[in-house]
Design an enzyme around this catalytic site. Structure first.
Site, PDB file in Angstrom:
ATOM      1  N   THR A 213      12.943  -8.354 -20.020  1.00  0.00           N
ATOM      2  CA  THR A 213      14.328  -7.930 -19.926  1.00  0.00           C
ATOM      3  C   THR A 213      14.522  -7.406 -18.529  1.00  0.00           C
ATOM      4  OG1 THR A 213      14.378  -7.245 -22.228  1.00  0.00           O
ATOM      5  CG2 THR A 213      15.907  -6.123 -20.800  1.00  0.00           C
ATOM      6  N   GLY A 243      17.919  -6.955 -30.370  1.00  0.00           N
ATOM      7  CA  GLY A 243      17.036  -5.879 -29.940  1.00  0.00           C
ATOM      8  C   GLY A 243      17.818  -4.696 -29.421  1.00  0.00           C
ATOM      9  N   ASP A 244      17.167  -3.909 -28.600  1.00  0.00           N
ATOM     10  CA  ASP A 244      17.805  -2.713 -28.047  1.00  0.00           C
ATOM     11  C   ASP A 244      18.728  -3.031 -26.873  1.00  0.00           C
ATOM     12  OD1 ASP A 244      15.533  -3.503 -26.575  1.00  0.00           O
ATOM     13  OD2 ASP A 244      15.425  -1.545 -25.613  1.00  0.00           O
ATOM     14  N   THR A 264      12.994  -1.303 -21.512  1.00  0.00           N
ATOM     15  CA  THR A 264      12.548  -2.663 -21.797  1.00  0.00           C
ATOM     16  C   THR A 264      11.304  -2.569 -22.680  1.00  0.00           C
ATOM     17  OG1 THR A 264      11.180  -2.762 -19.791  1.00  0.00           O
ATOM     18  CG2 THR A 264      13.429  -3.580 -19.602  1.00  0.00           C
TER      19      THR A 264
HETATM   20  N1  ASP Z   1      13.826  -4.922 -25.313  1.00  0.00           N
HETATM   21  C1  ASP Z   1      14.013  -6.336 -25.478  1.00  0.00           C
HETATM   22  C2  ASP Z   1      14.196  -6.637 -26.927  1.00  0.00           C
HETATM   23  O1  ASP Z   1      13.582  -5.999 -27.754  1.00  0.00           O
HETATM   24  C3  ASP Z   1      12.912  -7.148 -24.973  1.00  0.00           C
HETATM   25  C4  ASP Z   1      12.193  -6.613 -23.797  1.00  0.00           C
HETATM   26  O2  ASP Z   1      12.672  -5.774 -23.103  1.00  0.00           O
HETATM   27  O3  ASP Z   1      11.088  -7.044 -23.504  1.00  0.00           O
HETATM   28  O4  ASP Z   1      14.914  -7.566 -27.217  1.00  0.00           O
END
Ligand code: ASP
Length: 360
Positions: A213, A243-244, A264
């Site tokens: 991300t 996701g977040d 992330t």
């Molecule tokens: N946080 C992101 C998600 O869970 C993915 C990531 O940051 O690697 O979708």
């Protein structure tokens, strides 16, 4: 800062099992603004920070902020560079798809001065979801638009629908799909009578898998802040999984009186702990940016209770990286484990700096 300083910090503040750092006296032992766990805690003035994949983003955002552009336009223009890069398999165009081979993207952004936010989730066929999130922020009374509605909203604003699945990402997904279940009708590599790598340039090595991300935050000389997060999310996720990254308060949050923060990594853990919101609140309570990231990382670790998510030492076995930028330009980052890096641009230039790690 070396490990001794970090251990001292964790020792002073987190000695009792299960207690949060803040709850164990960080506020009492850390006078406002007086500690610096890392060089960024001492920085003052205009700054843009991002996840480690974001040096082009922070450089662009910083240039725009210095030219007097609104920080929200600056950070979104910054992450657009990474979204459009086919070689970054964690964001935008070229991102790894969901389990059905469809690229679904998530993004949100927030503007400090107006306290407005915009977000899109599960948007398909649109290369720059951060720009769509910014339009939600600027041109609607809503905060979040998802799925087909988000795509139609983008098309209405002149975005072009395009296939975001690059050949490289498609081949990675196909390898994942073939090897996911030995009992399905797709032969796993070790079940094939033919060379499993035939006609596959990039078949060797582990199947790419990414959380991944970009979060980018910026502050201008007036102390006005903005932040944005954009992602293709967890690779091979269940279609529709969010996701977040597009959730305001989890993957990103801004309070113009205090600072900005982002996350992330394993989004489920960040959502369950209101990651970015919590970092900003810790800064409001007097922690430096690095301390605030570590405090929230510790909280995430302390609240990880499912055995499958813990290693033999009882520590989370997944990755999360947290980023914080304070209104005065102080900044910091923490990683769950090991040697993470984050990107920074200040008047001293663009570089990567080490994240503070909760676990070695
Ligand atoms: N946080 C992101 C998600 O869970 C993915 C990531 O940051 O690697 O979708």
């Amino acid at each position: 800062m070396d490990n001794l300083d970090r251990r001292a910090f964790l020792g002073i503040t987190g000695a009792a099992a299960g207690a949060t750092l803040a709850g164990m006296g960080v506020k009492a032992t850390t006078p406002r603004g007086s500690t610096s766990l890392a060089p960024g805690d001492d920085h003052r003035g205009v700054a843009c920070i991002s996840s480690g994949n974001g040096r082009p983003a922070t450089a662009k955002a910083f240039e725009m902020v210095m030219a007097g552009r609104d920080p929200i336009d600056a950070v979104v223009a910054g992450v657009n560079i990474v979204e459009s890069d086919p070689d970054d398999m964690s964001v935008g165009y070229g991102g790894l798809p969901n389990e059905e081979g469809v690229v679904q993207l998530d993004s949100c952004c927030m503007h400090g001065p107006t306290h407005k936010a915009g977000a899109v989730a599960c948007i398909e066929d649109i290369k720059n979801p951060a720009s769509v999130a910014l339009l939600v922020l600027k041109r609607t009374d809503h905060v979040m638009i998802v799925g087909e509605g988000a795509k139609r909203f983008a098309l209405a604003h002149g975005f072009e629908a395009e296939n975001l699945l690059t050949d490289r990402a498609r081949r990675a997904w196909l390898r994942w799909k073939e090897n996911a279940n030995p009992n399905d009708d797709w032969l796993d590599a070790d079940q094939m009578d033919f060379d499993p790598n035939e006609n596959r340039e990039d078949a060797a090595g582990p199947i790419p898998f990414t959380y991944g991300t970009i979060n980018c935050s910026g502050v201008n000389e007036n102390g006005d802040l903005a932040s944005v997060t954009t992602t293709s999310g967890l690779s091979y996720k269940i279609p529709g999984r969010v996701g977040d990254s597009p959730i305001v308060g989890a993957g990103m949050f801004v309070d113009n009186a205090v600072g900005a923060a982002g996350a992330t990594g394993r989004g489920e853990a960040v959502i369950q702990n209101c990651g970015a919101f919590s970092i900003v609140r810790e800064m409001e309570n007097g922690l430096s940016p690095t301390e605030a990231c570590l405090a929230v990382m510790k909280r995430i670790a302390d609240r990880t209770r499912q055995k499958r998510l813990l290693n033999e030492r009882g520590e989370p076995n997944f990755g999360v990286t947290l980023y914080a930028l304070r209104k005065d330009g102080a900044y910091g980052s923490a990683v769950m484990r090991g040697r993470g890096q984050f990107a920074v641009t200040t008047s001293a230039g663009t570089r990567r700096e080490a994240c503070m790690a909760l676990y070695e």
